[in-house]
Design an enzyme around this catalytic site. Sequence first.
Site, PDB file in Angstrom:
ATOM      1  N   LYS A 113       0.826  -1.211   0.000  1.00  0.00           N
ATOM      2  CA  LYS A 113       0.000   0.000   0.000  1.00  0.00           C
ATOM      3  C   LYS A 113       0.856   1.255   0.000  1.00  0.00           C
ATOM      4  O   LYS A 113       0.537   2.235  -0.661  1.00  0.00           O
ATOM      5  CB  LYS A 113      -0.957   0.004   1.195  1.00  0.00           C
ATOM      6  CG  LYS A 113      -2.141  -0.921   0.987  1.00  0.00           C
ATOM      7  CD  LYS A 113      -3.309  -0.595   1.886  1.00  0.00           C
ATOM      8  CE  LYS A 113      -4.551  -1.305   1.355  1.00  0.00           C
ATOM      9  NZ  LYS A 113      -5.727  -1.109   2.172  1.00  0.00           N
ATOM     10  N   LYS A 193      -4.927  -6.833  -7.263  1.00  0.00           N
ATOM     11  CA  LYS A 193      -5.970  -7.217  -6.316  1.00  0.00           C
ATOM     12  C   LYS A 193      -7.108  -6.199  -6.363  1.00  0.00           C
ATOM     13  O   LYS A 193      -6.876  -4.993  -6.341  1.00  0.00           O
ATOM     14  CB  LYS A 193      -5.383  -7.233  -4.896  1.00  0.00           C
ATOM     15  CG  LYS A 193      -6.423  -7.454  -3.805  1.00  0.00           C
ATOM     16  CD  LYS A 193      -5.816  -7.248  -2.415  1.00  0.00           C
ATOM     17  CE  LYS A 193      -6.566  -6.266  -1.539  1.00  0.00           C
ATOM     18  NZ  LYS A 193      -7.921  -6.514  -1.194  1.00  0.00           N
ATOM     19  N   LYS A 196     -10.842  -1.443  -2.734  1.00  0.00           N
ATOM     20  CA  LYS A 196     -11.556  -0.160  -2.740  1.00  0.00           C
ATOM     21  C   LYS A 196     -10.561   0.965  -2.951  1.00  0.00           C
ATOM     22  O   LYS A 196     -10.801   1.888  -3.716  1.00  0.00           O
ATOM     23  CB  LYS A 196     -12.279   0.026  -1.406  1.00  0.00           C
ATOM     24  CG  LYS A 196     -13.413  -0.942  -1.240  1.00  0.00           C
ATOM     25  CD  LYS A 196     -14.182  -0.641   0.038  1.00  0.00           C
ATOM     26  CE  LYS A 196     -14.348  -1.882   0.870  1.00  0.00           C
ATOM     27  NZ  LYS A 196     -13.296  -2.026   1.888  1.00  0.00           N
TER      28      LYS A 196
END
Length: 325
Positions: A113, A193, A196
């Site tokens: 991330k 992946k 959201k």
Amino acid sequence: MARILTGIQSSGRPHLGNILGAIAPAIELSKDPKNESFFFIADLHSLTSLKDGGERRAFVRAIAATWLAFGFDYKKNVFWRQSRVQEHTELAWYLSCFTPFPMLANATSFKEKSEKLADVNAGLFTYPVLQAADILLYNANIIPVGKDQKQHLEMTKDIASRFNQLAGEDILVLPEPQIDERIMTIPGLDGQKMSKSYHNYIDIFLPENELKKVIKKIVSDSTPLEEPKDPDSDITFKLYSLIASPAEIETMRANYLNGGYGYGHAKQALLECMLEKFAEPRRIFNYYMENDPELESILVEGEEKARAIAQETIVKVRKVLGFSS
Ligand code: ATP
Ligand code: MG
């Protein structure tokens, strides 16, 4: 009696990955009378990526409506918003002091991330600690999650063991991840992946014309229509094979291999399959989205149940740590 716990972040609209990777399997498990299910909306977690309060409120509603749309029985089980049960944040602080820094620094999902997101804040870094608190507050033993969460659950066990060691007794219950290997990580529009926060997701509750537009964005290679195509390396085929029947999947596989079948055809088949398979959840979802007071009262009822259980754990933890007499 096994306690099952699952949370979905309110960082966006719930998507096909959340539904197939977490919501549907969790609801299946909750149907077993031997199980007691704890399903929550991780609105505190969503603050790591989403700052706008109005958007968060709307996403929380959509996630709550999704659980109900897929048949979750809120009377039998426990259903709540994480932020409304303050014991989550309290336990997270205590646990953060039992979490070795290198364990967080080595977390794969943080590394991934932090490379992709512009806002790499401390909350994102300590996210697994809040997640450990979510699980440990409720003595949950089974955590059905997608593969992406496996490492976080190992951390939860590690943190709980460290606390129990200090306490000299098993105050916190060590959970088990339950990963459906068939489901794996569901790919998003771009093949990464589905997430959201990557904005590469399919919201199955969109009106038909909008859903069609989203499905059109699924990335494909440039093999011409007439030529045979490799189904196994194509995202549209992968998504279709997650929801279609075995016979439908075989038909599409043959179409790919024969040629004369374009990605546009496959996308249209995917759209139709979604509309058909999810017709009932789409209807229930819209019902709850239009009946806000009803949704709110379901959540408030669940929050009372959740709070009572969370308080039992926090009282024991405070005592061990000398924060109460
Ligand atoms: P965010 O990008 O904000 O992290 P997310 O889309 O990854 O959101 P989460 O709320 O983090 O969703 O995850 C909720 C649950 O859905 C978890 O159990 C997670 O394992 C599962 N899940 C999320 N994305 C996928 C996916 N692409 N495939 C399978 N399961 C998934
Ligand atoms: Mg996630």
